[in-house]
Structure formats: C-alpha cells, structure tokens
Design a protein around this motif. Sequence first.
Motif, mmCIF file in Angstrom:
data_model
loop_
_atom_site.group_PDB
_atom_site.id
_atom_site.type_symbol
_atom_site.label_atom_id
_atom_site.label_comp_id
_atom_site.label_asym_id
_atom_site.label_seq_id
_atom_site.Cartn_x
_atom_site.Cartn_y
_atom_site.Cartn_z
ATOM 1 N N TYR A 1 10.584 3.669 4.993
ATOM 2 C CA TYR A 1 9.456 4.304 4.308
ATOM 3 C C TYR A 1 9.293 5.746 4.797
ATOM 4 C CZ TYR A 1 4.816 6.037 3.504
ATOM 5 O OH TYR A 1 3.777 6.878 3.171
ATOM 6 N N LEU A 2 9.348 5.941 6.121
ATOM 7 C CA LEU A 2 9.142 7.289 6.667
ATOM 8 C C LEU A 2 10.278 8.230 6.284
ATOM 9 C CD1 LEU A 2 7.694 6.404 10.180
ATOM 10 C CD2 LEU A 2 6.492 7.549 8.289
ATOM 11 N N ASN A 3 11.468 7.681 6.162
ATOM 12 C CA ASN A 3 12.598 8.501 5.732
ATOM 13 C C ASN A 3 12.409 8.919 4.274
ATOM 14 O OD1 ASN A 3 15.476 8.499 4.338
ATOM 15 N ND2 ASN A 3 15.686 9.224 6.435
ATOM 16 N N THR A 4 12.022 7.966 3.453
ATOM 17 C CA THR A 4 11.743 8.279 2.047
ATOM 18 C C THR A 4 10.603 9.289 1.947
ATOM 19 O OG1 THR A 4 12.482 6.097 1.380
ATOM 20 C CG2 THR A 4 11.027 7.222 -0.146
ATOM 21 N N ALA A 5 9.570 9.077 2.760
ATOM 22 C CA ALA A 5 8.432 10.001 2.760
ATOM 23 C C ALA A 5 8.892 11.401 3.181
ATOM 24 C CB ALA A 5 7.342 9.501 3.706
ATOM 25 N N SER A 6 9.798 11.466 4.151
ATOM 26 C CA SER A 6 10.286 12.770 4.628
ATOM 27 C C SER A 6 11.068 13.495 3.538
ATOM 28 C CB SER A 6 11.201 12.598 5.842
ATOM 29 O OG SER A 6 10.497 12.016 6.916
ATOM 30 N N ILE A 7 11.908 12.763 2.844
ATOM 31 C CA ILE A 7 12.701 13.404 1.776
ATOM 32 C C ILE A 7 11.767 13.867 0.658
ATOM 33 C CG2 ILE A 7 14.527 13.068 0.058
ATOM 34 C CD1 ILE A 7 15.885 11.149 2.028
ATOM 35 N N THR A 8 10.786 13.048 0.324
ATOM 36 C CA THR A 8 9.802 13.455 -0.689
ATOM 37 C C THR A 8 9.065 14.716 -0.231
ATOM 38 O OG1 THR A 8 9.465 11.151 -1.332
ATOM 39 C CG2 THR A 8 7.779 12.708 -2.000
ATOM 40 N N ARG B 1 14.724 10.393 -7.769
ATOM 41 C CA ARG B 1 15.505 9.784 -6.672
ATOM 42 C C ARG B 1 14.580 9.244 -5.586
ATOM 43 N NH1 ARG B 1 18.829 14.216 -7.728
ATOM 44 N NH2 ARG B 1 18.049 15.404 -5.948
ATOM 45 N N ASP B 2 13.486 9.956 -5.328
ATOM 46 C CA ASP B 2 12.523 9.446 -4.340
ATOM 47 C C ASP B 2 11.977 8.086 -4.793
ATOM 48 O OD1 ASP B 2 12.870 11.735 -2.823
ATOM 49 O OD2 ASP B 2 11.185 12.783 -3.759
ATOM 50 N N ARG B 3 11.665 8.004 -6.070
ATOM 51 C CA ARG B 3 11.165 6.715 -6.578
ATOM 52 C C ARG B 3 12.221 5.627 -6.441
ATOM 53 N NH1 ARG B 3 8.646 7.422 -12.446
ATOM 54 N NH2 ARG B 3 8.409 5.172 -12.221
ATOM 55 N N SER B 4 13.464 5.978 -6.649
ATOM 56 C CA SER B 4 14.487 4.931 -6.533
ATOM 57 C C SER B 4 14.681 4.547 -5.073
ATOM 58 C CB SER B 4 15.787 5.338 -7.231
ATOM 59 O OG SER B 4 16.576 6.143 -6.406
ATOM 60 N N ALA C 1 1.659 9.527 7.740
ATOM 61 C CA ALA C 1 2.550 9.989 6.669
ATOM 62 C C ALA C 1 1.984 9.581 5.313
ATOM 63 C CB ALA C 1 3.950 9.417 6.855
ATOM 64 N N HIS C 2 1.508 8.359 5.215
ATOM 65 C CA HIS C 2 0.953 7.878 3.947
ATOM 66 C C HIS C 2 -0.241 8.725 3.504
ATOM 67 C CE1 HIS C 2 -2.135 5.450 1.808
ATOM 68 N NE2 HIS C 2 -1.117 5.173 1.041
ATOM 69 N N ASP C 3 -1.162 8.984 4.420
ATOM 70 C CA ASP C 3 -2.370 9.723 4.042
ATOM 71 C C ASP C 3 -2.050 11.163 3.640
ATOM 72 O OD1 ASP C 3 -3.655 7.401 4.705
ATOM 73 O OD2 ASP C 3 -4.443 8.132 6.620
ATOM 74 N N HIS C 4 -1.241 11.810 4.461
ATOM 75 C CA HIS C 4 -0.977 13.228 4.196
ATOM 76 C C HIS C 4 -0.043 13.420 3.003
ATOM 77 C CE1 HIS C 4 -3.046 15.124 7.682
ATOM 78 N NE2 HIS C 4 -3.052 13.854 8.034
ATOM 79 N N LEU C 5 0.950 12.552 2.882
ATOM 80 C CA LEU C 5 1.856 12.671 1.739
ATOM 81 C C LEU C 5 1.105 12.390 0.434
ATOM 82 C CD1 LEU C 5 4.747 13.242 0.860
ATOM 83 C CD2 LEU C 5 5.233 10.795 1.060
ATOM 84 N N VAL D 1 0.846 -1.201 0.000
ATOM 85 C CA VAL D 1 0.000 0.000 0.000
ATOM 86 C C VAL D 1 0.883 1.253 0.000
ATOM 87 C CG1 VAL D 1 -1.854 1.255 1.148
ATOM 88 C CG2 VAL D 1 -1.845 -1.256 1.178
ATOM 89 N N ALA D 2 1.651 1.443 1.063
ATOM 90 C CA ALA D 2 2.368 2.720 1.208
ATOM 91 C C ALA D 2 3.373 2.936 0.076
ATOM 92 C CB ALA D 2 3.074 2.765 2.558
ATOM 93 N N LEU D 3 4.232 1.951 -0.160
ATOM 94 C CA LEU D 3 5.276 2.159 -1.169
ATOM 95 C C LEU D 3 4.687 2.183 -2.581
ATOM 96 C CD1 LEU D 3 8.172 0.064 0.421
ATOM 97 C CD2 LEU D 3 8.038 2.550 0.243
ATOM 98 N N ASN D 4 3.707 1.322 -2.837
ATOM 99 C CA ASN D 4 3.099 1.333 -4.175
ATOM 100 C C ASN D 4 2.357 2.636 -4.452
ATOM 101 O OD1 ASN D 4 4.124 -1.121 -4.819
ATOM 102 N ND2 ASN D 4 2.191 -2.246 -4.686
ATOM 103 N N ASP D 5 1.622 3.134 -3.461
ATOM 104 C CA ASP D 5 0.912 4.407 -3.656
ATOM 105 C C ASP D 5 1.896 5.544 -3.902
ATOM 106 O OD1 ASP D 5 -1.490 3.156 -3.287
ATOM 107 O OD2 ASP D 5 -1.925 4.041 -1.322
ATOM 108 N N LEU D 6 2.988 5.551 -3.145
ATOM 109 C CA LEU D 6 3.964 6.637 -3.306
ATOM 110 C C LEU D 6 4.593 6.577 -4.694
ATOM 111 C CD1 LEU D 6 5.389 9.048 -2.105
ATOM 112 C CD2 LEU D 6 7.017 7.503 -0.985
#
Length: 461
Positions: A240-247, A180-183, A333-337, A125-130
Amino acid sequence: NANALWGGRFEAGPSAIMEEINASIGFDKRLYAQDIQGSKAHCAMLVKQNIIPAEDGEKIIEGLERILQEIESGKFTFSSALEDIHMNVESRLRELIGPAAGRLHTGRSRNDQVATDFKLWVRDVALNDLEAGLSGLQEALIGQAEKNIDTVMPGFTHLQAAQPVTFGHHMLAYVEMFGRDRSRVADCKVRMNENPLGSAALAGTPYPIDRHLTAATLGFDRPAANSLDAVSDRDFALEYLNTASITAMHLSRLAEEMVIWCSAQFKFIGMSDKFSTGSSIMPQKRNPDAAELIRSKIGRIVGCYNSLMLSMKGLPLAYSKDMQEDKEPVFFAHDHLGLCVAAMTGMVADMKVFADNMRKAAGAGYTTATDLADWLVSELGMPFRDAHHVVGATVKLAETKGCDLDQLPLEDLQKIEPKITDAVFKVLTVDASVAARKSFGGTSPERVREAVASAKERFLK
Ligand code: ARG
C-alpha cells in the motif's frame, strides 16, 4: 496492580515510562471497527465449532455491538494502561457482560488479531479510498482533455520547447499514470486477501477452529497458509505504501507543472481562487500553495514507506513489537495522500486554460523544426540525417535574423537547400505539426479524440 489481562505472573504494574513507550491506543484506536468485526467473526466461529457455549457467544456479540456504538458516539473511554485497541475492547466487554467475555480470546492471540484488523483496514479503508479518489481525479483530467482536444501547447523535453502537443494529450498522460496506480491498488488487494486470523500467537491452536469460515465471513479469499508467516507479514502495508508513494510521485509531477503553468512567464492556466492564496505584502500575488504542498508531500509519504520497511528489516519470525510501528506510517500516508488527491481533483476541475497563450508559446523555440526535416525526407527523399543537418542550418539562420522558421523568405531557405519549394510553409505551423502526429498514442486531435473515448471506457465505466 498488575495488568488484568495477563497479570497472573506479574507482581507490579509497568512504570509510567514503560506504559508510554508501549501503548499504541493513541493511534490504533482507528482500528476499532475492524477489531470488532474480526472479534464477531471469531466468536461466531467458536460457537459454531462448539468451542464456547452459544449463550456466552450471544452475550459477546451483543457486548461487542454495544461497544461499537459507544465508540462511534464518543462515549467510550480509551485507556493507555490497556495498551491497545484489542485490550481496550476486551476489557470493556468484561465490564459489560462479565466472565463470558473471557471466552472470546480462545484460540486467538493479539498477534493474529492485529494482523487481521490491520489488513481489513488497509483493504477496506486505505485501498478503497485511494481507488475512489483516483477515479475522481481521472474524471477531472478526462474532462479537461475533452475540452482541449485541439488546444495546442508546447511539448517539452529537458523543459526546453520540443514539439507542439495538444493540451488534451498532456492531460491524458496523467490519466494513464493514475490508471496504473489504480491497477496497483487492485493487484495488491488480490495478493493480500488471505486471512491471518486463527494463526494464534505463531503456531496455530489446538482448538478445532474453522479458519475457512472466518476467512469467508471477513471477505478473505482463503486463510493464510502458514501461521508463522501470517502473524509476521506486513507486506500488504508495504505494498500500500509503495503504491501510495508512486501515486504521490505522479501527483508531484502534475503539481510542479501546474506551478510552472500558472506563473506570469507561462500563463498557460489560471488556478481558481479556491486553490490559491494571497501574499500578506505583495498585493498582486496569487500563489499556488496547494500545488506546492502536493509537490512536497511525496517526501513524507516515501518516508512512511521507508519507515515501515526499516521496521521490518531483519525481524526474526514471528511477531516482534517492532511491528506495532506499522500503523502510524500507513495512517499518515492515507490521510495526507487523500487530501492531496482531493485538492488536485479540485484544482484540475477548476483551472482555467489560456489556449491563446499556449498556442503562442507552442510556436516559440523552433518547435516545428522536426516537421521541416520530415518534409525534406518525405518530399525530397533526403536521408533523415542530412535533413537534420539542413534544418540545423535553417534554425541558426532564423536565430540570427531573430524570426520564426515560417518567416524566413523562400530564397533564404533555398540558399541552404535549393530544392525547397514554398509548399514547405504549410508544414511549419503548429496546427499542421500536431495534426501530422497521427501514429497510435500520438498527439494529433484525431487520435486524442479517440483516446478520450478509450479513457472513458477503460477508467470511468
Ligand atoms: N499493540 C500490538 C501491535 O499493534 C498488538 C499485538 C501485541 N502482541 C504482543 N505479543 N505484544 O502490534
């Protein structure tokens, strides 16, 4: 009335306060699909390994499928007395199929169960949605880049006019960031893809389970190697949260630029009505509220990262209840991002680019001063440091006269450097300035046209 699932050694049930602090069902119900998926895989493996009778296995699978339907059609009653999603599902299973339900938890604990459920959720869910959100955003940015390959704007350092760039080039800078976020999403998927299920409470289990089978059923590359690690690892959620933060940080920079660009003083872009708000008192206002909220959201998303990092800090092996607090920050993080990425995609796709205003601004602030210095170097053979000095004096003169560099009469220029000829004027325009920056990765329209093609190839295929 002790707990039905573990009440054997208890005489009394928990106090209401205990129930309130302990229960996670309020948020971990979001793991219902992964919980049922994991249980089905576990049950099928137990049957295959002759650990439980096949007919009980069938009842369990049917019951789990029915529970999935009940939850998805809103007919399931969640109970906080049953603490979490795992016990809510198991307890309903017992109501539906009777004692056979009691066989499902053989060779398993909630500790490996929750780690498995949560990993599946983060991965699927989280990574695929992002990933999907970011590729849509890149598409919108590349679309704007393609329309603005030779739209000239001022490039800034220190938010001071520096050198002219093209708006297409500026859009593509963000395409690289989100690439880079995607990678990072892809990287963390690879590292996390080991199955905790079958680690049981912490030490493994005496039953002849087949962890390779459940790993394959659930799409993991392999079972996690160490049972103690597997039940106490939340690195995947932190990554995931680190990636979400950088995004979120990247989004905040673009949001801030859009706030600046749509101000009356800049007027580089017009934000569409769909992403603007008005003022209840000032009739002229169009406020970029969505951009401001995106700019702000990074704080809360990094807060989620901090929150989980600090929950994990210093925890002795293996599972501790602290780890139940892993889910809310990830869900938040998932919902708001997700909302931020969607809003930004709409804002970028819909924004109007005011090319004339950008062009006017591109020449202001002596942005072609470097081009003059480069001309002195290449045409007159001057060392760059000397040329820098000459141009400094030229800018000073233009400033006192209140004009642009290309408006200075040749005689004025020649007073500063006698060898200057009128050929210099052709390098002082903003178009000549961007066209000259042909180095790989540079802003010239020629390079940006190639960069658009490359971005499509790398990111949209
Ligand atoms: N609700 C718990 C969590 O989210 C499930 C695991 C509970 N395990 C335990 N030994 N209490 O972490």
